[in-house]
Scaffold this motif. Structure first.
Motif, short mmCIF file in Angstrom:
data_model
loop_
_atom_site.label_atom_id
_atom_site.label_comp_id
_atom_site.label_asym_id
_atom_site.label_seq_id
_atom_site.Cartn_x
_atom_site.Cartn_y
_atom_site.Cartn_z
N LEU A 179 15.11 61.35 59.36
CA LEU A 179 16.31 60.90 58.63
C LEU A 179 15.88 59.89 57.55
CD1 LEU A 179 19.40 60.96 58.48
CD2 LEU A 179 19.45 59.21 60.26
N LYS A 180 16.39 60.09 56.32
CA LYS A 180 15.95 59.24 55.20
C LYS A 180 16.83 58.01 55.00
CE LYS A 180 12.65 62.13 53.86
NZ LYS A 180 12.57 62.91 55.09
N ARG A 181 18.04 58.02 55.55
CA ARG A 181 18.93 56.86 55.34
C ARG A 181 19.78 56.63 56.58
NH1 ARG A 181 24.27 58.10 53.21
NH2 ARG A 181 24.64 60.33 53.36
N ASP A 182 20.32 55.41 56.65
CA ASP A 182 21.17 55.05 57.78
C ASP A 182 22.55 55.70 57.60
OD1 ASP A 182 22.32 53.81 59.95
OD2 ASP A 182 22.67 51.91 58.90
N LEU A 183 23.03 56.39 58.61
CA LEU A 183 24.31 57.08 58.49
C LEU A 183 25.47 56.28 59.07
CD1 LEU A 183 23.19 60.73 59.39
CD2 LEU A 183 23.60 59.77 57.13
N TRP A 184 25.19 55.05 59.55
CA TRP A 184 26.27 54.27 60.17
C TRP A 184 27.43 54.00 59.20
CZ3 TRP A 184 28.59 53.63 64.44
CH2 TRP A 184 29.46 52.56 64.64
N PRO A 185 27.17 53.65 57.90
CA PRO A 185 28.31 53.45 56.99
C PRO A 185 29.19 54.71 56.89
CG PRO A 185 26.32 52.55 56.03
CD PRO A 185 25.90 53.31 57.25
N ALA A 186 28.56 55.89 56.84
CA ALA A 186 29.33 57.14 56.78
C ALA A 186 30.13 57.33 58.07
CB ALA A 186 28.40 58.32 56.57
N MET A 187 29.54 56.92 59.18
CA MET A 187 30.22 57.04 60.48
C MET A 187 31.45 56.12 60.50
SD MET A 187 29.86 58.52 63.49
CE MET A 187 31.60 58.78 63.71
N LEU A 188 31.29 54.91 59.98
CA LEU A 188 32.43 53.97 59.95
C LEU A 188 33.56 54.53 59.08
CD1 LEU A 188 30.95 50.36 59.69
CD2 LEU A 188 32.25 51.36 61.57
N ARG A 189 33.18 55.14 57.94
CA ARG A 189 34.21 55.73 57.07
C ARG A 189 34.95 56.83 57.81
NH1 ARG A 189 30.43 55.10 53.09
NH2 ARG A 189 29.67 57.23 53.24
N LYS A 190 34.19 57.63 58.55
CA LYS A 190 34.81 58.74 59.31
C LYS A 190 35.77 58.18 60.36
CE LYS A 190 34.43 63.13 61.16
NZ LYS A 190 34.62 64.39 60.49
N LEU A 191 35.36 57.11 61.02
CA LEU A 191 36.21 56.51 62.05
C LEU A 191 37.49 55.95 61.42
CD1 LEU A 191 33.56 54.60 64.22
CD2 LEU A 191 34.91 56.57 64.94
N ASP A 192 37.36 55.36 60.21
CA ASP A 192 38.53 54.78 59.54
C ASP A 192 39.48 55.84 59.01
OD1 ASP A 192 37.70 52.26 60.05
OD2 ASP A 192 36.74 51.94 58.10
N GLU A 193 38.90 57.00 58.61
CA GLU A 193 39.71 58.05 57.98
C GLU A 193 40.64 58.77 58.94
OE1 GLU A 193 37.04 60.85 56.27
OE2 GLU A 193 36.50 59.51 54.63
#
Lengths: 73, 172
Positions: free
Chosen positions: A25-39
């Motif tokens: 994995l080239k980047r941390d996906l946690w920010p994308a995960m947080l967006r998904k949780l918020d959406e």
């Protein structure tokens, strides 16, 4: 159908679809995960919908209680 | 309280710890199946979303990573099924004996397309067994099937692929 045929199929396949060298994995996906949780929309359970339907039906059958209900609000 | 117990109770910090610890592993297992980094990233987030939603059903006494990889495989299989439907049959078939690099590239494209037309379950097993050359036991654990099923799907995948290559004019 021979083992040799299978080997030929495999070599053609491996030439066209080579194995992955670095599946890291080239980047941390946690920010994308947080967006998904918020959406995610707020879920209303079927019990709540049933309760709303019951109250609506009750007010429809007994409209005379509406002023009393409004007064209580 | 242990991390997995806190996660099962809905603790977001515990979920974040697990996410950071296993995102790379989950991503790798998805990427091996879908072969596209962008899609694999999206599916990694989707997998952890499914994991978060199912947290109440998770037994903290069991292995988190095994459970996560199983969910990841299912997400990848769903993606393979969806993308299979978009693949069109080729109209013009290349001459497989040609040595022209452009034609050879076309041939590889045709073989990739033939591979992607395999049923999703066969394609997943074939990817891990034939391309990535993973042991049957590992594939069985990852996909949540028996070693016998892996063997059978591998055999069927090769047979179907050979048939498809023959249709493309490539005689093995």
């Amino acid at each position: 159908m021979t083992e040799r045929d299978d080997e030929k199929v495999l070599s053609l396949l491996r030439a066209a679809v080579p194995p992955l060298k670095d599946p890291g994995l080239k980047r941390d996906l946690w920010p994308a995960m947080l967006r998904k949780l918020d959406e995610q929309p707020i879920r209303v359970s079927w019990l709540d919908w049933a309760l709303v339907a019951f109250v609506a039906a009750w007010l429809f059958v007994f409209p005379e209680v509406i002023p009393a209900v409004l007064y209580q609000l | 309280m242990e991390l997995l117990e806190r996660f099962a109770l809905g603790d977001l910090e515990a979920f974040e710890s697990l996410f950071r610890q296993f995102q790379g592993e989950v991503y790798g297992s998805i990427l091996r199946l879908v072969r596209d980094p962008g899609t694999a990233e999206d599916l990694t987030v989707e997998t952890f979303w499914r994991i978060y939603r199912a947290r109440a059903r998770f037994d903290p006494a069991r292995s988190f990573v095994t459970w996560a990889r199983r969910i990841a495989s299912n997400a990848a299989l769903d993606q393979i099924k969806a993308s299979r439907a978009e693949i069109l049959l080729p109209a013009d078939l290349p001459d497989p004996r040609a040595v022209n690099p452009a034609v050879e590239r076309d041939l590889h494209d045709q073989i990739r397309a033939a591979f992607r037309r395999l049923p999703a379950k066969l394609q997943a097993v074939a990817t891990l067994a034939l391309i990535e050359e993973k042991p049957q036991a590992v594939i069985a654990a990852e996909l949540g099937i028996s070693a016998e099923a892996v063997k059978s799907r591998q055999f069927r995948a090769v047979r179907l692929l050979r048939k498809e290559l023959k249709r493309l004019g490539v005689e093995p």
